[in-house]
Design an enzyme around this catalytic site. Structure first.
Site, mmCIF file in Angstrom:
data_model
loop_
_atom_site.group_PDB
_atom_site.id
_atom_site.type_symbol
_atom_site.label_atom_id
_atom_site.label_comp_id
_atom_site.label_asym_id
_atom_site.label_seq_id
_atom_site.Cartn_x
_atom_site.Cartn_y
_atom_site.Cartn_z
ATOM 1 N N CYS A 160 73.850 98.318 91.884
ATOM 2 C CA CYS A 160 73.612 99.462 92.853
ATOM 3 C C CYS A 160 74.580 99.235 94.235
ATOM 4 C CB CYS A 160 72.082 99.644 93.212
ATOM 5 S SG CYS A 160 71.146 100.036 91.763
ATOM 6 N N HIS A 162 71.569 103.370 99.867
ATOM 7 C CA HIS A 162 71.262 103.528 98.240
ATOM 8 C C HIS A 162 70.054 104.192 98.194
ATOM 9 C CE1 HIS A 162 70.972 102.977 94.211
ATOM 10 N NE2 HIS A 162 69.926 101.607 94.330
ATOM 11 N N ASN A 208 67.406 107.572 91.455
ATOM 12 C CA ASN A 208 68.488 106.481 91.686
ATOM 13 C C ASN A 208 69.470 106.437 90.784
ATOM 14 O OD1 ASN A 208 69.582 103.845 91.991
ATOM 15 N ND2 ASN A 208 67.680 102.640 91.734
HETATM 16 N N1 ACO Z 1 53.355 107.276 86.846
HETATM 17 C C1 ACO Z 1 51.907 107.279 87.239
HETATM 18 N N2 ACO Z 1 51.617 105.952 87.563
HETATM 19 C C2 ACO Z 1 52.433 104.798 87.348
HETATM 20 C C3 ACO Z 1 53.780 105.171 87.015
HETATM 21 C C4 ACO Z 1 54.205 106.312 86.881
HETATM 22 N N3 ACO Z 1 55.576 106.673 86.570
HETATM 23 N N4 ACO Z 1 54.546 103.859 87.276
HETATM 24 C C5 ACO Z 1 53.493 103.022 87.441
HETATM 25 N N5 ACO Z 1 52.029 103.589 87.739
HETATM 26 C C6 ACO Z 1 51.018 102.785 87.921
HETATM 27 C C7 ACO Z 1 50.876 101.439 87.406
HETATM 28 O O1 ACO Z 1 50.491 101.417 86.183
HETATM 29 C C8 ACO Z 1 49.793 100.955 88.428
HETATM 30 O O2 ACO Z 1 48.672 101.337 87.742
HETATM 31 P P1 ACO Z 1 47.059 100.456 87.746
HETATM 32 O O3 ACO Z 1 47.054 100.016 89.431
HETATM 33 O O4 ACO Z 1 46.204 100.988 87.182
HETATM 34 O O5 ACO Z 1 47.649 99.048 87.112
HETATM 35 C C9 ACO Z 1 50.052 101.709 89.685
HETATM 36 O O6 ACO Z 1 50.785 102.773 89.259
HETATM 37 C C10 ACO Z 1 50.838 100.791 90.724
HETATM 38 O O7 ACO Z 1 51.911 100.330 90.036
HETATM 39 P P2 ACO Z 1 52.915 99.368 90.878
HETATM 40 O O8 ACO Z 1 54.031 99.186 89.993
HETATM 41 O O9 ACO Z 1 52.213 98.343 91.443
HETATM 42 O O10 ACO Z 1 53.441 100.386 92.023
HETATM 43 P P3 ACO Z 1 54.491 100.269 93.440
HETATM 44 O O11 ACO Z 1 53.467 100.809 94.420
HETATM 45 O O12 ACO Z 1 54.561 98.774 93.394
HETATM 46 O O13 ACO Z 1 55.423 101.139 93.005
HETATM 47 C C11 ACO Z 1 58.024 101.183 92.491
HETATM 48 C C12 ACO Z 1 56.397 100.965 91.926
HETATM 49 C C13 ACO Z 1 57.972 102.672 92.891
HETATM 50 C C14 ACO Z 1 58.763 100.863 91.132
HETATM 51 C C15 ACO Z 1 58.119 100.358 93.466
HETATM 52 O O14 ACO Z 1 57.786 98.785 93.199
HETATM 53 C C16 ACO Z 1 59.682 100.198 93.850
HETATM 54 O O15 ACO Z 1 60.035 101.290 94.169
HETATM 55 N N6 ACO Z 1 60.229 99.092 93.848
HETATM 56 C C17 ACO Z 1 61.653 99.086 93.827
HETATM 57 C C18 ACO Z 1 62.366 99.537 92.683
HETATM 58 C C19 ACO Z 1 63.898 99.645 92.980
HETATM 59 O O16 ACO Z 1 64.266 99.657 93.951
HETATM 60 N N7 ACO Z 1 64.547 99.631 91.797
HETATM 61 C C20 ACO Z 1 65.951 99.793 91.901
HETATM 62 C C21 ACO Z 1 66.849 98.770 92.310
HETATM 63 S S1 ACO Z 1 68.492 99.599 92.103
HETATM 64 C C22 ACO Z 1 69.295 98.778 90.593
HETATM 65 O O17 ACO Z 1 70.055 97.636 90.837
HETATM 66 C C23 ACO Z 1 69.257 99.250 89.288
#
Ligand code: ACO
Length: 364
Positions: free
Chosen positions: A124, A291, A321
């Site tokens: 990214c 980004h 993204n």
């Molecule tokens: N829909 C519904 N529920 C979901 C979903 C979904 N799509 N995805 C996860 N959940 C649930 C999980 O199962 C979990 O449920 P549980 O509590 O019953 O176990 C709950 O939601 C919380 O999940 P977390 O993974 O802890 O959620 P978090 O608040 O950490 O958010 C997220 C996740 C959005 C992915 C966040 O961690 C994030 O944005 N991280 C950065 C990701 C990023 O920027 N990636 C790209 C980098 S760029 C590159 O190089 C490609």
């Protein structure tokens, strides 16, 4: 000598998939995706499309725009393409694994026969790394004058569509800028173009965002039965925490012209002093183009730095993204809609797999 962006372009696949569309396919819902990420929709490429198709179209749009705006003497895309000396393409989703580079395929599609062509693998952060790379390549050789810097991704082809924690986050697209070396100053009164960049990496986080199969570490074996195609695996929480620090540190470092690692060991009063020394305060920056990975990352960084959220341009609601493409797509939107104008001070900031991070400071 200045390295100026003289035009922009983008290519977005027409197929728009909303959160509600995804909710019909996997166990997710619009409320969760919006509240956790700010994403409302994404545009996905059809199966026959490859990274170079979007990249070449974004590059072509940048060439068309340069001609229409009268920024170049050439009057046709074909003639202008022949004046491009370098094509730098940031991507994680190359047409082919290993070789040839996707930039070479783009060079051929555009008829940019005189251009050197190379891919940048910084995920990214690919556009941020690419802009600095292009500036360096133009700077070291008097005969090189123009570069196309492109970010293009088809992440939808590398996603496990059963993994709801990852698949809802990504979209496809490409953005491009045409860069020209000009006689304008890059420092002091009337400075123009790319003023400085921060490029950084923390390879100890390589496992946090990774496509494990297909490379020399885990090559395909003869006779192997493939259950799941190569796909992106992500430790979302680790990336989130890294990203907030990376965005915060990069913005501070760009203002103070220090490497972010140096900055972390300094106290606040000396930070303020260096910002003044560098002659740039956050108030001088018209727009920060981050980004577009997660609106919450941007909001957290804005809060930590005390910068109004409105200074950050966000279009993640529409595109999700798009990795290396997200910043040049945003720049093209801002440019074409007149939200950034010649002379405006613009900052880019990003992070991605590697882990990589960085940013650029540009007088538009
Ligand atoms: N829909 C519904 N529920 C979901 C979903 C979904 N799509 N995805 C996860 N959940 C649930 C999980 O199962 C979990 O449920 P549980 O509590 O019953 O176990 C709950 O939601 C919380 O999940 P977390 O993974 O802890 O959620 P978090 O608040 O950490 O958010 C997220 C996740 C959005 C992915 C966040 O961690 C994030 O944005 N991280 C950065 C990701 C990023 O920027 N990636 C790209 C980098 S760029 C590159 O190089 C490609």
């Amino acid at each position: 000598m200045a390295i100026e962006i003289i035009s922009t372009g983008r290519a977005i696949p027409p197929r728009r998939v909303t959160n509600n569309d995804l909710a019909g396919m996997i166990d997710t819902n619009d409320e969760w995706i919006r509240s956790h990420t700010g994403i409302g929709a994404r545009h996905l490429a059809d199966s026959g499309m490859a990274c170079s198709d979007l990249a070449a179209e974004a590059g072509r749009q940048a060439l068309v725009s340069a001609i229409e705006r009268g920024a170049v003497a050439e009057s046709t895309v074909e003639a202008l393409a022949l004046t491009v000396d370098v094509i730098v393409l940031g991507t994680t989703t190359q047409d082919f694994c290993g070789c040839p580079s996707t930039a070479c395929i783009v060079q051929d599609k555009l008829g940019a026969k005189n251009a050197a062509a190379l891919d940048i693998s910084a995920a990214c952060s690919g556009f941020i790394y690419g802009l600095e790379t292009a500036a360096g390549l133009l700077g070291v050789n008097a005969r090189r004058k123009r570069a196309l810097v492109i970010g293009s991704e088809l992440l939808s082809h590398f996603i496990d569509w059963n993994d709801r924690g990852v698949c809802v986050l990504f979209g496809d697209g490409a953005g491009a800028v045409l860069v020209e070396k000009t006689a304008a100053p890059s420092e002091g009164e009337g400075r123009r173009g790319l003023l400085r960049s921060i490029l950084a990496a923390d390879g100890s986080g390589a496992d946090s965002l990774i496509i494990r199969r297909g490379g020399s570490r885990n090559p395909w074996q003869a006779g192997e039965v493939v259950d799941t195609p190569p796909h992106l695996e992500m430790n979302g929480r680790a990336v989130y925490n890294f990203a907030v620090k990376a965005v915060t540190g990069t913005i501070e470092a760009l203002l103070s012209d220090q490497r972010s690692e140096d900055r972390r060991s300094e106290d606040q009063s000396s930070e303020d002093q260096r910002s003044e020394d560098a002659g740039i305060s956050i108030d001088d920056v018209v727009r920060i183009v981050p980004h577009q990975a997660n609106a919450r990352i941007v909001q957290a960084a804005a809060k930590r730095l005390g910068i109004p959220e409105e200074k950050f341009y966000l279009n993640i609601e529409e595109y999700a993204n798009t990795s290396a493409a997200s910043i040049p797509i945003a720049l093209d939107e801002l440019n074409r809609s007149g939200q950034i104008r010649r002379g405006d001070l613009i900052m880019t900031v990003g992070f991605g797999s590697g882990l990589t991070f960085g940013g650029n400071l540009i007088v538009w």
